[in-house]
Scaffold this motif. Structure first.
Motif, PDB file in Angstrom:
ATOM      1  N   PHE A 309     -29.522 -35.806  18.617  1.00 42.93           N
ATOM      2  CA  PHE A 309     -28.713 -35.610  17.418  1.00 42.93           C
ATOM      3  C   PHE A 309     -27.757 -34.438  17.601  1.00 42.93           C
ATOM      4  O   PHE A 309     -28.051 -33.486  18.318  1.00 42.93           O
ATOM      5  N   PHE A 310     -26.619 -34.508  16.913  1.00 42.00           N
ATOM      6  CA  PHE A 310     -25.786 -33.321  16.723  1.00 42.00           C
ATOM      7  C   PHE A 310     -25.888 -32.913  15.265  1.00 42.00           C
ATOM      8  O   PHE A 310     -26.351 -33.674  14.411  1.00 42.00           O
ATOM      9  N   GLY A 369     -16.614 -44.594  21.821  1.00 43.95           N
ATOM     10  CA  GLY A 369     -17.944 -44.256  21.330  1.00 43.95           C
ATOM     11  C   GLY A 369     -18.164 -44.676  19.893  1.00 43.95           C
ATOM     12  O   GLY A 369     -17.306 -45.259  19.233  1.00 43.95           O
ATOM     13  N   GLY A 370     -19.339 -44.369  19.390  1.00 40.08           N
ATOM     14  CA  GLY A 370     -19.674 -44.665  18.011  1.00 40.08           C
ATOM     15  C   GLY A 370     -20.927 -43.890  17.635  1.00 40.08           C
ATOM     16  O   GLY A 370     -21.850 -43.777  18.454  1.00 40.08           O
ATOM     17  N   TRP A 371     -20.951 -43.325  16.432  1.00 45.99           N
ATOM     18  CA  TRP A 371     -22.086 -42.521  15.994  1.00 45.99           C
ATOM     19  C   TRP A 371     -22.466 -42.889  14.565  1.00 45.99           C
ATOM     20  O   TRP A 371     -21.595 -43.070  13.703  1.00 45.99           O
ATOM     21  N   LEU A 372     -23.757 -42.998  14.339  1.00 44.62           N
ATOM     22  CA  LEU A 372     -24.267 -43.130  12.979  1.00 44.62           C
ATOM     23  C   LEU A 372     -24.434 -41.717  12.446  1.00 44.62           C
ATOM     24  O   LEU A 372     -25.183 -40.919  13.014  1.00 44.62           O
ATOM     25  N   THR A 373     -23.743 -41.394  11.366  1.00 45.47           N
ATOM     26  CA  THR A 373     -23.791 -40.038  10.827  1.00 45.47           C
ATOM     27  C   THR A 373     -24.365 -40.053   9.419  1.00 45.47           C
ATOM     28  O   THR A 373     -24.205 -41.016   8.678  1.00 45.47           O
ATOM     29  N   PHE A 389     -21.768 -26.147   0.844  1.00 46.17           N
ATOM     30  CA  PHE A 389     -21.637 -26.712   2.179  1.00 46.17           C
ATOM     31  C   PHE A 389     -22.175 -28.141   2.216  1.00 46.17           C
ATOM     32  O   PHE A 389     -22.971 -28.546   1.370  1.00 46.17           O
ATOM     33  N   VAL A 390     -21.737 -28.872   3.240  1.00 43.82           N
ATOM     34  CA  VAL A 390     -22.338 -30.153   3.581  1.00 43.82           C
ATOM     35  C   VAL A 390     -22.853 -30.054   5.006  1.00 43.82           C
ATOM     36  O   VAL A 390     -22.157 -29.550   5.890  1.00 43.82           O
ATOM     37  N   VAL A 391     -24.076 -30.501   5.212  1.00 43.12           N
ATOM     38  CA  VAL A 391     -24.651 -30.576   6.548  1.00 43.12           C
ATOM     39  C   VAL A 391     -24.638 -32.043   6.974  1.00 43.12           C
ATOM     40  O   VAL A 391     -25.047 -32.926   6.212  1.00 43.12           O
ATOM     41  N   ALA A 392     -24.138 -32.291   8.170  1.00 44.50           N
ATOM     42  CA  ALA A 392     -24.079 -33.646   8.710  1.00 44.50           C
ATOM     43  C   ALA A 392     -24.801 -33.689  10.054  1.00 44.50           C
ATOM     44  O   ALA A 392     -24.715 -32.749  10.844  1.00 44.50           O
ATOM     45  N   ILE A 393     -25.519 -34.768  10.283  1.00 45.72           N
ATOM     46  CA  ILE A 393     -26.143 -35.014  11.573  1.00 45.72           C
ATOM     47  C   ILE A 393     -25.698 -36.391  12.047  1.00 45.72           C
ATOM     48  O   ILE A 393     -25.230 -37.212  11.254  1.00 45.72           O
ATOM     49  N   GLY A 394     -25.828 -36.638  13.333  1.00 53.20           N
ATOM     50  CA  GLY A 394     -25.435 -37.941  13.844  1.00 53.20           C
ATOM     51  C   GLY A 394     -26.046 -38.212  15.196  1.00 53.20           C
ATOM     52  O   GLY A 394     -26.431 -37.290  15.928  1.00 53.20           O
TER      53      GLY A 394
END
Length: 460
Positions: A309-310, A369-373, A389-394
């Protein structure tokens, strides 16, 4: 749902040579036929998600090497760099660039790195925060010794979700003769935690949530019990600025605190058993969304890896205040600002709701590429309910098919929302959301026709 074709011949070939194994031996460990492996190495067959996971399980393998071209923007990234007038006399055409990228992606990446770092390197060296981030990414945000120490301490303390806070309070009292006291906001208007050694007290603000209180106590335990080990890691980094070392040390303290609350083995088993179901993991470990997001970027233990994950944290202006790439291939988050087409911005208007989106990087009209976030608001230091804030992972789409949050989401490459790395760094054409012209790209001014954006890009 169809998976995007992923060709990774050079990366697999380098792995085989590094390990000193034959194609037959590698194929046996990957549970595929030697003929299929031969086709993969020659880029005549794509590599499947199952083979990627076998590579991660069987070898000390970095999945980012499967997407080497993304870090430089693919062939369009090379086209932009070779457009420099210094290379004009060489006559390098697009076909040659494509051949270089396919046959020798690391050589292409080396050229891109030298080109990109030539001008801004001296400026970046002066930024202690950026220097700390580079050191974190050099480790892939995985510090094995701290994870082991945190796991051992969690076992010793018999931590569980039911009595997490009580166990942390007991540890501070019995080991360090410190009591914990919750104080009103008017007493601690500008502080979250304060250590009063004269009174032998750990003072916490009443404004902290239960998850944040636990994290602050775990952070104090890290400072009191892991200082030597953390200092040793920090001293191994070649920082020119003590502020950079300070940022890095602070990150390591937080890393241990998160690892104590979410011990590696137990946390990874829970992730795999639930399909990385975020609401379940939040409840099971009694953590905040931001704490959970941090932890998901660290699961790179050899032989016991999680998904790569990022994580980013974004403010309303689209600026990144935190970025952890770890083992992810998502280099588009290594920017200063985010793309307005990404749903991290929609999350601000829907506080507390998880925004799930399938995105791909658009480079001059070609998707890469492609990422599910997954993105969600997190509360700042202000009044309860105030979202700052918003925190996002993907995670890469080829690895996301079994995730709980992927249910009902099409992961076909054609269904991805194309985004860019912020307008100034984005060379995507015909984007109505563009607010700035892209750096390093010639503009075209048409007096007859007006397009959807005031910044029309020249064709060459």
């Amino acid at each position: 749902m169809a998976e995007e074709a992923l060709f990774a011949g050079p990366a697999i070939r380098r792995l085989r040579k590094r390990e000193g194994l034959t194609q037959a031996a590698i194929a046996a460990r990957l549970e595929i036929s030697p003929s299929y492996l031969n086709l993969i190495e020659r880029n005549q067959r794509p590599i499947s998600a199952r083979v990627v996971m076998r590579l991660v399980e069987q070898f000390d393998f970095d999945p980012r090497t499967l997407r080497e071209d993304e870090a430089i923007g693919g062939v369009e990234g090379l086209v932009r760099r070779f457009a420099d007038e210094r290379f004009a006399d060489l006559g390098i055409d697009r076909e040659e660039m494509q051949e270089l990228l396919s046959a020798a992606p690391q050589a292409a990446a080396a050229f891109a790195r030298l080109y990109d770092n030539a001008a801004p390197a001296s400026l970046a060296a002066d930024d202690p925060f950026a220097a700390s981030r580079r050191e974190i990414e050099r480790w892939r945000n995985h510090f094995a010794d701290l994870d082991v120490a945190a796991e051992e301490l969690a076992d010793e303390m018999r931590l569980s979700r039911g009595d997490m806070g009580l166990a942390l309070v007991d540890r501070l009292r019995e080991r360090h003769q410190l009591s914990v006291r919750i104080l009103p906001q008017e007493v601690m208007p500008d502080s979250l935690r304060r250590l009063d050694l004269h009174a032998r007290q750990v003072q916490l603000s009443e404004m902290l949530s239960a998850a944040s209180r636990n994290f602050q106590l775990a952070l104090l335990i890290a400072q009191l019990e892991q200082r030597d080990q953390i200092d040793a890691i920090a001293k191994g980094a070649r920082f020119e600025d003590e502020a950079a070392r300070g940022f890095f040390t602070r990150h390591l303290m937080g890393y241990f605190a998160g690892a104590l609350i979410m011990p590696y083995g137990r946390f990874l088993r829970a992730c795999e058993a639930t399909g990385y179901d975020l609401p379940v993991l939040l409840r099971r470990f009694g953590v905040s969304f931001e704490q959970l997001a941090h932890r998901l970027t660290t699961l790179q233990r050899v032989g016991q890896r999680g998904l790569p994950f990022f994580m980013v944290r974004v403010d309303r202006a689209g600026q990144f205040s935190k970025t952890f790439v770890g083992a992810s291939t998502a280099r588009f988050v290594n920017s200063d600002v985010s793309c307005p087409l990404w749903h991290v911005h929609r999350a601000f208007e829907r506080a507390g709701e998880l925004q799930v989106q399938f995105v791909s990087l658009d480079v001059a009209g070609e998707r890469e590429g492609g990422w599910l976030t997954m993105a969600r608001t997190v509360e700042g230091r202000g009044e309860p309910g105030e979202t700052q804030f918003v925190v996002a992972i993907g995670v890469e789409a080829v690895l996301a098919g079994e995730l709980a949050q992927a249910r009902g989401i099409s992961l076909r490459s054609d269904d991805a929302q194309p985004i860019g790395p912020g307008c100034a760094n984005c060379h995507r054409v015909r984007c109505s959301q563009r607010s700035l012209p892209p750096r390093g790209r010639k503009l075209h001014f048409d007096t007859i026709r007006r397009g959807v954006t005031p910044f029309e890009l020249a064709s060459s």
